[in-house]
Design an enzyme around this catalytic site. Structure first.
Site, PDB file in Angstrom:
ATOM      1  CG  ASP A 189      -0.323  -0.367   2.486  1.00 12.25           C
ATOM      2  OD1 ASP A 189       1.040  -0.367   2.538  1.00 12.25           O
ATOM      3  OD2 ASP A 189      -0.910  -0.877   3.432  1.00 12.25           O
ATOM      4  CG  ASN A 214      -8.919  -1.337  11.818  1.00  9.13           C
ATOM      5  OD1 ASN A 214      -8.049  -1.821  11.526  1.00  9.13           O
ATOM      6  ND2 ASN A 214      -9.584  -0.432  11.462  1.00  9.13           N
ATOM      7  CG  HIS A 216      -5.824  -2.188   9.025  1.00 11.68           C
ATOM      8  ND1 HIS A 216      -5.871  -0.922   9.557  1.00 11.68           N
ATOM      9  CD2 HIS A 216      -4.563  -2.334   8.416  1.00 11.68           C
ATOM     10  CE1 HIS A 216      -4.773  -0.396   9.798  1.00 11.68           C
ATOM     11  NE2 HIS A 216      -3.933  -1.102   9.058  1.00 11.68           N
ATOM     12  CD  GLU A 225      -8.774   1.202   7.897  1.00 10.52           C
ATOM     13  OE1 GLU A 225      -8.680   0.198   8.593  1.00 10.52           O
ATOM     14  OE2 GLU A 225      -8.224   2.149   7.899  1.00 10.52           O
TER      15      GLU A 225
HETATM   16  C1  GLP Z   1      -0.242   0.526   8.572  1.00  8.75           C
HETATM   17  C2  GLP Z   1      -0.206  -0.603   7.409  1.00  8.75           C
HETATM   18  C3  GLP Z   1      -0.316  -1.957   7.753  1.00  8.75           C
HETATM   19  C4  GLP Z   1       0.247  -2.333   8.939  1.00  8.75           C
HETATM   20  C5  GLP Z   1      -0.426  -1.375   9.998  1.00  8.75           C
HETATM   21  C6  GLP Z   1       0.064  -1.678  11.536  1.00  8.75           C
HETATM   22  O1  GLP Z   1      -1.925   0.795   8.412  1.00  8.75           O
HETATM   23  N1  GLP Z   1      -0.641  -0.089   5.994  1.00  8.75           N
HETATM   24  O2  GLP Z   1       0.450  -2.701   6.323  1.00  8.75           O
HETATM   25  O3  GLP Z   1       0.032  -3.756   9.076  1.00  8.75           O
HETATM   26  O4  GLP Z   1      -0.187  -0.163   9.750  1.00  8.75           O
HETATM   27  O5  GLP Z   1       1.339  -1.098  11.645  1.00  8.75           O
HETATM   28  P1  GLP Z   1       2.286  -1.211  12.731  1.00  8.75           P
HETATM   29  O6  GLP Z   1       2.924  -2.448  12.540  1.00  8.75           O
HETATM   30  O7  GLP Z   1       3.038   0.070  13.054  1.00  8.75           O
HETATM   31  O8  GLP Z   1       1.281  -1.421  14.089  1.00  8.75           O
END
Ligand code: GLP
Length: 239
Positions: free
Chosen positions: A67, A135, A137, A142
């Site tokens: 993404d 959440n 995702h 989402e």
């Molecule tokens: C973002 C990314 C996800 C990732 C999520 C959790 O939203 N798009 O791919 O898994 O963050 O991030 P973190 O690892 O910092 O908790």
């Protein structure tokens, strides 16, 4: 789905990192799907340290990131393009032409998503790395009414904006992103999801113990034939 619970984030980085290093050694032309966020940082560190020790080369590896934010310059310190270069690519011999991202600055985002999906189909992801949002995702898919199939532009939820806005000290965090769809993620031959910390415990409980539902996008991995879930004790604390 194989669930592996380890002590802490460092252990997860070691285990997931070793899985990727072994896979690259076995197939030096492997196609990797990669993720951003704080969680994969120890995994990426393990991977580039293996490169620095001469154990593995990324010269012929191709990567596709999950993404990217919309309307955030590629060079911005918070773009996922910058993140991947700082956390992994710049420390290895991977070729710039072999790393791929959705272009969040494309004029025509629909055309950009179609372009990316076609590339993904042609490349075929061997292993997809995933983190998980609080959440549930994955990528930026989402919670919603239906599982998404292909890449698309998504409006981020308040929960995601709250979790990620800590990184945006100068400019406000974008509220839109482009992301691979859940369908594309599911086409990977193997999926490796990593989760660490107490703030992921609810999402992991919903994913592992709850129904398969687009309200918890990560729950779809129950239907993947080769999904490995690594989590630390904190993330597993509500299982
Ligand atoms: C973002 C990314 C996800 C990732 C999520 C959790 O939203 N798009 O791919 O898994 O963050 O991030 P973190 O690892 O910092 O908790």
């Amino acid at each position: 789905m194989k669930v592996i619970i380890l002590d802490n984030a460092q252990e997860i980085g070691k285990a997931a990192g070793q899985l990727f290093v072994d896979a690259v050694k076995e197939n030096p032309e492997i196609v990797l799907g990669l993720a951003t966020g704080a969680t994969p940082i120890p995994t990426y560190e393990y991977m580039y340290k293996a490169y620095e020790k001469g154990e593995v080369s990324f010269k012929n590896v191709r990567t596709y990131n999950l993404d990217e934010y919309v309307d955030l310059p590629k060079e911005d310190k918070n773009s996922y393009y910058t993140f991947m270069h700082e956390q992994l690519f710049n420390h290895t011999d991977i070729k710039e032409e072999n790393v791929h991202f959705l272009n969040g600055n494309a004029e025509d985002v629909d055309a950009e998503c179609l372009r990316y999906d076609e590339e993904l189909r042609n490349a075929g992801i061997d292993i997809q790395l995933l983190g998980i949002g609080r959440n549930g995702h994955i990528g930026f898919n989402e919670p919603s009414e239906a599982f998404t199939k292909t890449s698309f532009k998504v409006q981020l939820t308040d929960s995601t904006i709250e979790a990620n806005s800590k990184y945006f000290d100068e400019n406000p965090m974008p509220h839109y992103a482009l992301t691979m769809g859940v369908g594309s993620i599911m086409t990977a031959k193997q999926v490796v999801l990593i989760a660490t910390g107490k703030e992921k415990a609810e999402a992991m409980a919903a994913m592992i113990n709850g129904d398969v539902t687009p309200q918890c996008p990560a729950s779809i991995l129950h239907f993947h034939p080769n999904a490995v879930i690594f989590m630390d004790k904190d993330a597993a604390s509500l299982l």
